[in-house]
Motif scaffolding. Structure first.
Motif, PDB file in Angstrom:
ATOM      1  N   SER A 235       0.803  -1.347   0.051  1.00  0.00           N
ATOM      2  CA  SER A 235       0.198  -0.031  -0.099  1.00  0.00           C
ATOM      3  C   SER A 235       0.930   1.315  -0.064  1.00  0.00           C
ATOM      4  O   SER A 235       0.381   2.572  -0.213  1.00  0.00           O
ATOM      5  N   GLN A 236       2.099   1.130   0.296  1.00  0.00           N
ATOM      6  CA  GLN A 236       3.155   2.281   0.372  1.00  0.00           C
ATOM      7  C   GLN A 236       3.845   2.429  -1.151  1.00  0.00           C
ATOM      8  O   GLN A 236       4.646   3.410  -1.301  1.00  0.00           O
ATOM      9  N   GLY A 237       3.317   1.678  -1.971  1.00  0.00           N
ATOM     10  CA  GLY A 237       3.881   1.847  -3.428  1.00  0.00           C
ATOM     11  C   GLY A 237       4.928   0.705  -3.864  1.00  0.00           C
ATOM     12  O   GLY A 237       5.637   1.024  -4.898  1.00  0.00           O
ATOM     13  N   ALA A 238       5.110  -0.230  -3.067  1.00  0.00           N
ATOM     14  CA  ALA A 238       6.121  -1.120  -3.237  1.00  0.00           C
ATOM     15  C   ALA A 238       5.770  -1.978  -4.748  1.00  0.00           C
ATOM     16  O   ALA A 238       4.864  -2.287  -5.047  1.00  0.00           O
ATOM     17  N   ASP A 239       6.867  -2.220  -5.606  1.00  0.00           N
ATOM     18  CA  ASP A 239       6.756  -3.038  -6.637  1.00  0.00           C
ATOM     19  C   ASP A 239       6.355  -4.391  -6.366  1.00  0.00           C
ATOM     20  O   ASP A 239       7.181  -5.229  -5.571  1.00  0.00           O
ATOM     21  N   PRO A 240       5.117  -4.754  -6.568  1.00  0.00           N
ATOM     22  CA  PRO A 240       4.737  -6.207  -6.161  1.00  0.00           C
ATOM     23  C   PRO A 240       5.731  -7.336  -6.566  1.00  0.00           C
ATOM     24  O   PRO A 240       5.940  -8.402  -5.791  1.00  0.00           O
ATOM     25  N   ALA A 241       6.222  -7.480  -7.799  1.00  0.00           N
ATOM     26  CA  ALA A 241       7.033  -8.445  -8.158  1.00  0.00           C
ATOM     27  C   ALA A 241       8.365  -8.572  -7.448  1.00  0.00           C
ATOM     28  O   ALA A 241       8.645  -9.658  -7.058  1.00  0.00           O
ATOM     29  N   ILE A 242       8.995  -7.390  -7.231  1.00  0.00           N
ATOM     30  CA  ILE A 242      10.266  -7.381  -6.388  1.00  0.00           C
ATOM     31  C   ILE A 242       9.902  -7.795  -4.991  1.00  0.00           C
ATOM     32  O   ILE A 242      10.592  -8.366  -4.442  1.00  0.00           O
ATOM     33  N   ALA A 243       8.873  -6.926  -4.384  1.00  0.00           N
ATOM     34  CA  ALA A 243       8.646  -7.120  -2.994  1.00  0.00           C
ATOM     35  C   ALA A 243       8.365  -8.667  -2.373  1.00  0.00           C
ATOM     36  O   ALA A 243       8.648  -9.248  -1.730  1.00  0.00           O
ATOM     37  N   GLY A 244       7.159  -9.132  -3.651  1.00  0.00           N
ATOM     38  CA  GLY A 244       6.771 -10.462  -3.362  1.00  0.00           C
ATOM     39  C   GLY A 244       7.805 -11.602  -3.525  1.00  0.00           C
ATOM     40  O   GLY A 244       7.999 -12.396  -2.795  1.00  0.00           O
ATOM     41  N   ALA A 245       8.761 -11.097  -4.441  1.00  0.00           N
ATOM     42  CA  ALA A 245      10.030 -12.356  -4.666  1.00  0.00           C
ATOM     43  C   ALA A 245      10.940 -12.441  -3.427  1.00  0.00           C
ATOM     44  O   ALA A 245      11.202 -13.439  -2.924  1.00  0.00           O
ATOM     45  N   LEU A 246      11.046 -11.294  -2.908  1.00  0.00           N
ATOM     46  CA  LEU A 246      11.969 -11.059  -1.906  1.00  0.00           C
ATOM     47  C   LEU A 246      11.516 -11.578  -0.584  1.00  0.00           C
ATOM     48  O   LEU A 246      11.958 -12.040   0.408  1.00  0.00           O
ATOM     49  N   ALA A 247       9.934 -11.239  -0.635  1.00  0.00           N
ATOM     50  CA  ALA A 247       9.379 -11.655   0.757  1.00  0.00           C
ATOM     51  C   ALA A 247       9.648 -13.162   0.912  1.00  0.00           C
ATOM     52  O   ALA A 247       9.593 -13.866   1.756  1.00  0.00           O
ATOM     53  N   LEU A 248       9.198 -14.091  -0.139  1.00  0.00           N
ATOM     54  CA  LEU A 248       9.380 -15.518  -0.218  1.00  0.00           C
ATOM     55  C   LEU A 248      10.620 -16.048  -0.067  1.00  0.00           C
ATOM     56  O   LEU A 248      10.707 -16.806   0.770  1.00  0.00           O
ATOM     57  N   THR A 249      11.684 -15.493  -0.491  1.00  0.00           N
ATOM     58  CA  THR A 249      12.859 -15.661  -0.186  1.00  0.00           C
ATOM     59  C   THR A 249      13.180 -15.621   1.195  1.00  0.00           C
ATOM     60  O   THR A 249      14.392 -15.962   1.600  1.00  0.00           O
ATOM     61  N   ALA A 250      12.951 -14.337   1.610  1.00  0.00           N
ATOM     62  CA  ALA A 250      12.991 -13.987   3.118  1.00  0.00           C
ATOM     63  C   ALA A 250      12.509 -15.254   4.066  1.00  0.00           C
ATOM     64  O   ALA A 250      13.187 -15.604   5.171  1.00  0.00           O
ATOM     65  N   GLY A 251      11.337 -15.653   3.378  1.00  0.00           N
ATOM     66  CA  GLY A 251      10.955 -16.809   4.315  1.00  0.00           C
ATOM     67  C   GLY A 251      11.734 -18.264   4.359  1.00  0.00           C
ATOM     68  O   GLY A 251      11.920 -18.755   5.205  1.00  0.00           O
ATOM     69  N   TYR A 252      12.349 -18.338   3.152  1.00  0.00           N
ATOM     70  CA  TYR A 252      13.420 -19.378   2.700  1.00  0.00           C
ATOM     71  C   TYR A 252      14.441 -19.114   3.861  1.00  0.00           C
ATOM     72  O   TYR A 252      15.212 -20.199   4.445  1.00  0.00           O
ATOM     73  N   CYS A 253      14.665 -18.036   4.465  1.00  0.00           N
ATOM     74  CA  CYS A 253      16.006 -17.720   5.571  1.00  0.00           C
ATOM     75  C   CYS A 253      15.339 -18.407   6.764  1.00  0.00           C
ATOM     76  O   CYS A 253      16.216 -19.228   7.406  1.00  0.00           O
TER      77      CYS A 253
END
Length: 304
Positions: A235-253
């Protein structure tokens, strides 16, 4: 066609479980012979006939399996691995060629998913079958060794081997129950609206922590994205593709830091026969923390 292939793979997985139950029952020196036989037999039944019986029956079976696990009635049997001398001699003989069957699984999964109409799951199953045949051809081992060692390894891993299925179902349950909305309501008073950095930190940490709890980043993604990602990042204007991919790989951490991710952290320890079943996690923990910090930085600077 894909449905039939997947069903065939589930049936084969069920047959492996039934074979494990048979070997556990035949093992007169098994420390928990009856409990282990019931557990693996029920798991095989669910894999083979689960879709044909009422969900309530499957639920009762899972409860029984859970009780057996809680009572420590699911244990490794008396099946022995090959001697240390034999394994050392074979490793010197084949050297890095030993990795060819294992790597072929990934090659088949990727190739089938990319260049055919079938999914990567079908490719994974096909790759496992091809890898088994390749290993038999390379080592000239008897086919019976596949059944024996498969049973030995499955019993060694124990009930943790079914965690991926259970945790995937738990993620769907959490999403349907609205856990994401509850999380959003809980942290809305902690993170000021419009603070991008805190939102990114909460999103990445939430993914890692929920993955540690659930053992499955995909399951955590739906819950944390609904509860944290949407209101405080996207909602703050993040790019969904970039933020979504990084969120998923943050989960892999988080995957690197939890025994709940049994197929990544417990199975390798069982295969390597480490003294501690958490040896893999201990080795990965510091690296996972560093990678989590890197994810936070990347999301903050690249997604906005």
């Amino acid at each position: 066609m894909q449905t039939l292939l997947l069903e065939a793979l589930y049936i084969m997985a069920g047959l492996v479980s039934l074979l494990t139950a048979k070997m556990a029952y035949a093992d007169q020196k098994h420390p928990s012979r009856i409990g282990s036989t019931i557990f693996w037999g029920l798991l095989g039944f669910v894999f083979i006939l689960g879709k044909y019986v009422p969900p309530q029956v499957v639920a009762i079976i899972l409860i029984i399996m859970g009780v057996l696990t809680a009572l420590n009635k699911v244990q490794a049997g008396n099946q022995h691995n090959a001697s240390e001398e034999f394994r050392l001699a074979e490793s010197k003989k084949f050297k890095n060629k030993l990795f060819i069957p294992a790597l072929s699984i990934a090659v088949f999964a990727f190739g089938i998913a990319q260049f055919t109409q079938f999914s990567g799951l079908v490719g994974l199953g096909a790759g496992a079958l091809v890898a088994t045949l390749m290993a038999l051809y390379m080592t000239k081992a008897e086919v019976s060794f596949v059944a024996y060692d498969g049973s030995r390894l499955l019993q060694q891993v124990g009930s943790a081997s079914i965690l991926p299925q259970l945790l995937a179902a738990l993620g769907s349950l959490f999403a349907a129950a609205g856990v994401g909305e509850v999380i959003a309501a809980s942290i809305s008073g902690v993170i000021p609206q419009g603070n991008i950095l805190l939102g990114v930190i909460a999103y990445c940490l939430g993914m890692a922590l929920f993955t540690i709890i659930m053992g499955n980043a995909f399951a955590a993604f739906a819950v944390i994205t609904a509860g944290v990602g949407m209101p405080f990042v996207y909602s703050q204007g993040a790019d969904p593709a970039i933020a979504g991919a990084l969120a998923l790989t943050a989960g892999y951490c988080g995957t690197l830091m939890t025994p709940m991710a049994a197929n990544f952290n417990i199975v390798p320890a069982a295969v390597l026969e480490t003294k501690s079943q958490n040896r893999v996690i201990i080795s990965q923990f510091a690296f996972a923390l560093v990678m989590l910090l890197v994810h936070i930085a990347l999301m903050y600077f690249l997604a906005f």
